[in-house]
Write a protein that holds these residues in place. Structure first.
Motif, PDB file in Angstrom:
ATOM      1  N   ALA A 181       0.837  -1.044   0.028  1.00 30.23           N
ATOM      2  CA  ALA A 181       0.315  -0.139   0.162  1.00 30.23           C
ATOM      3  C   ALA A 181       0.944   1.755  -0.297  1.00 30.23           C
ATOM      4  CB  ALA A 181      -0.849   0.304   1.175  1.00 30.23           C
ATOM      5  N   ARG A 182       1.630   1.651   0.628  1.00 28.99           N
ATOM      6  CA  ARG A 182       3.399   2.546   0.845  1.00 28.99           C
ATOM      7  C   ARG A 182       3.446   2.776  -0.474  1.00 28.99           C
ATOM      8  NH1 ARG A 182       3.921   0.258   4.711  1.00 28.99           N
ATOM      9  NH2 ARG A 182       6.724  -0.324   4.555  1.00 28.99           N
ATOM     10  N   GLU A 183       3.215   1.757  -1.441  1.00 27.90           N
ATOM     11  CA  GLU A 183       4.309   1.890  -2.515  1.00 27.90           C
ATOM     12  C   GLU A 183       3.606   2.454  -3.965  1.00 27.90           C
ATOM     13  OE1 GLU A 183       5.850  -2.121  -3.016  1.00 27.90           O
ATOM     14  OE2 GLU A 183       8.047  -2.124  -1.662  1.00 27.90           O
ATOM     15  N   THR A 184       2.520   1.678  -3.366  1.00 27.93           N
ATOM     16  CA  THR A 184       0.913   2.220  -4.184  1.00 27.93           C
ATOM     17  C   THR A 184       1.053   3.419  -3.749  1.00 27.93           C
ATOM     18  OG1 THR A 184       0.353  -0.537  -4.478  1.00 27.93           O
ATOM     19  CG2 THR A 184      -1.273   1.651  -5.304  1.00 27.93           C
ATOM     20  N   MET A 185       0.528   4.195  -2.917  1.00 27.95           N
ATOM     21  CA  MET A 185       0.655   5.320  -2.622  1.00 27.95           C
ATOM     22  C   MET A 185       1.041   5.955  -1.281  1.00 27.95           C
ATOM     23  SD  MET A 185      -2.677   8.001  -2.384  1.00 27.95           S
ATOM     24  CE  MET A 185      -3.516   7.002  -0.829  1.00 27.95           C
ATOM     25  N   PRO A 186       2.247   6.337  -1.006  1.00 29.61           N
ATOM     26  CA  PRO A 186       2.771   7.014  -0.021  1.00 29.61           C
ATOM     27  C   PRO A 186       1.353   7.294   1.103  1.00 29.61           C
ATOM     28  CG  PRO A 186       4.215   8.094  -1.264  1.00 29.61           C
ATOM     29  CD  PRO A 186       3.123   7.231  -2.587  1.00 29.61           C
ATOM     30  N   TYR A 187       2.083   6.981   2.308  1.00 25.78           N
ATOM     31  CA  TYR A 187       0.983   7.736   3.444  1.00 25.78           C
ATOM     32  C   TYR A 187       0.144   8.881   3.085  1.00 25.78           C
ATOM     33  CZ  TYR A 187      -2.144   7.087   7.649  1.00 25.78           C
ATOM     34  OH  TYR A 187      -3.351   7.083   8.460  1.00 25.78           O
ATOM     35  N   GLU A 188       1.274   9.395   3.118  1.00 22.27           N
ATOM     36  CA  GLU A 188       1.410  10.810   3.261  1.00 22.27           C
ATOM     37  C   GLU A 188       0.791  11.616   2.490  1.00 22.27           C
ATOM     38  OE1 GLU A 188       4.756   9.661   2.938  1.00 22.27           O
ATOM     39  OE2 GLU A 188       5.069   9.307   5.373  1.00 22.27           O
ATOM     40  N   ALA A 190      -2.633  10.200   2.013  1.00 22.36           N
ATOM     41  CA  ALA A 190      -3.863   9.399   1.843  1.00 22.36           C
ATOM     42  C   ALA A 190      -5.022  10.647   1.774  1.00 22.36           C
ATOM     43  CB  ALA A 190      -3.941   8.814   2.844  1.00 22.36           C
ATOM     44  N   THR A 191      -4.272  11.943   3.268  1.00 30.44           N
ATOM     45  CA  THR A 191      -5.200  13.004   3.444  1.00 30.44           C
ATOM     46  C   THR A 191      -5.438  13.950   2.022  1.00 30.44           C
ATOM     47  OG1 THR A 191      -3.178  14.141   4.194  1.00 30.44           O
ATOM     48  CG2 THR A 191      -4.670  13.684   5.984  1.00 30.44           C
ATOM     49  N   GLU A 192      -4.319  14.442   1.537  1.00 31.19           N
ATOM     50  CA  GLU A 192      -4.397  14.943   0.194  1.00 31.19           C
ATOM     51  C   GLU A 192      -5.804  13.776  -1.047  1.00 31.19           C
ATOM     52  OE1 GLU A 192      -0.303  14.965  -2.056  1.00 31.19           O
ATOM     53  OE2 GLU A 192      -0.247  16.032   0.029  1.00 31.19           O
ATOM     54  N   ALA A 193      -5.720  12.440  -0.741  1.00 35.96           N
ATOM     55  CA  ALA A 193      -6.299  12.134  -2.033  1.00 35.96           C
ATOM     56  C   ALA A 193      -8.157  12.099  -1.127  1.00 35.96           C
ATOM     57  CB  ALA A 193      -6.773   9.932  -1.466  1.00 35.96           C
ATOM     58  N   ALA A 194      -8.110  12.133  -0.183  1.00 35.52           N
ATOM     59  CA  ALA A 194      -9.144  11.501   0.128  1.00 35.52           C
ATOM     60  C   ALA A 194      -9.994  13.615  -0.063  1.00 35.52           C
ATOM     61  CB  ALA A 194      -9.618  12.340   2.096  1.00 35.52           C
TER      62      ALA A 194
END
Length: 195
Positions: A181-188, A190-194
């Motif tokens: 999951a981190r490789e697919t989308m860095p956790y940082e 995640a808030t931008e995607a939301a």
């Protein structure tokens, strides 16, 4: 089968004469026997964790952060002190905020009659705040100093070995899933995607 995952085995105690070495070394042997992990032992005794690091200490703390950041998963080996977890472990956790994010954490606890469970329950709150995923499965050793023989092995190992094997199997699953999951989308992000 995927390559080995990087596991940080974090000791929770820094007291003189601590029993953490016995429990931690047992945990490291069980991890090696299980396979699938490259282990990096992180011991608070080795780091300047006074809460007020000097400039000289900052280089060492940066090394600690890098080692924790490199980990795909964590196993915390901790005693229970006065119904809680040790100050040395809190200092180590607080010195390194980001490396815990979106990674799984398993626990090996020990203590008197509770086996360290109260320390673990408090740590679940702390790691939740750090966006880490704590596992339900772990090892709890009540009166651990009675359970281990002079050779550092458990006198009656069946239950603890089974618990550790389950915890490591599930830790591996979570570590692989969260690394992907981190490789697919860095956790940082995640808030931008939301947003």
């Amino acid at each position: 089968m995927a390559s080995n995952l990087r596991l940080a085995l974090v000791y929770g105690s820094a007291r003189e004469g601590r029993f953490c070495d016995v429990v931690g070394e047992w945990a490291q042997r069980r991890i090696a026997r299980h396979g699938g992990f490259d282990v990096d032992r992180i011991d608070p005794v080795e780091w300047p964790l006074s809460g007020r690091p000097s400039r000289a200490d900052e280089a060492q703390l940066q090394q600690l952060r890098q080692r924790l950041h490199a980990a795909d998963a964590f196993v915390i080996v901790t005693p229970e002190y006065n119904h809680g977890y040790p100050a040395a472990l809190k200092a180590l956790i607080d010195a390194c905020y980001e490396p815990w994010r979106a990674k799984p954490v398993a626990f090996v606890s020990y203590g008197a009659s509770s086996g360290g469970l109260r320390a673990i329950e408090q740590l679940r709150q702390v790691f939740g705040e750090l966006h880490a995923a704590t596992l339900r499965d772990g090892v709890c050793l009540a009166h651990a100093w009675r359970q281990f023989g002079p050779d550092g092995e458990l006198r009656e190992p069946q239950a603890a070995h089974a618990a550790m094997d389950t915890a490591l199997a599930r830790l591996r699953w979570w570590a692989l899933a969260l690394r992907n999951a981190r490789e697919t989308m860095p956790y940082e992000l995640a808030t931008e995607a939301a947003a």
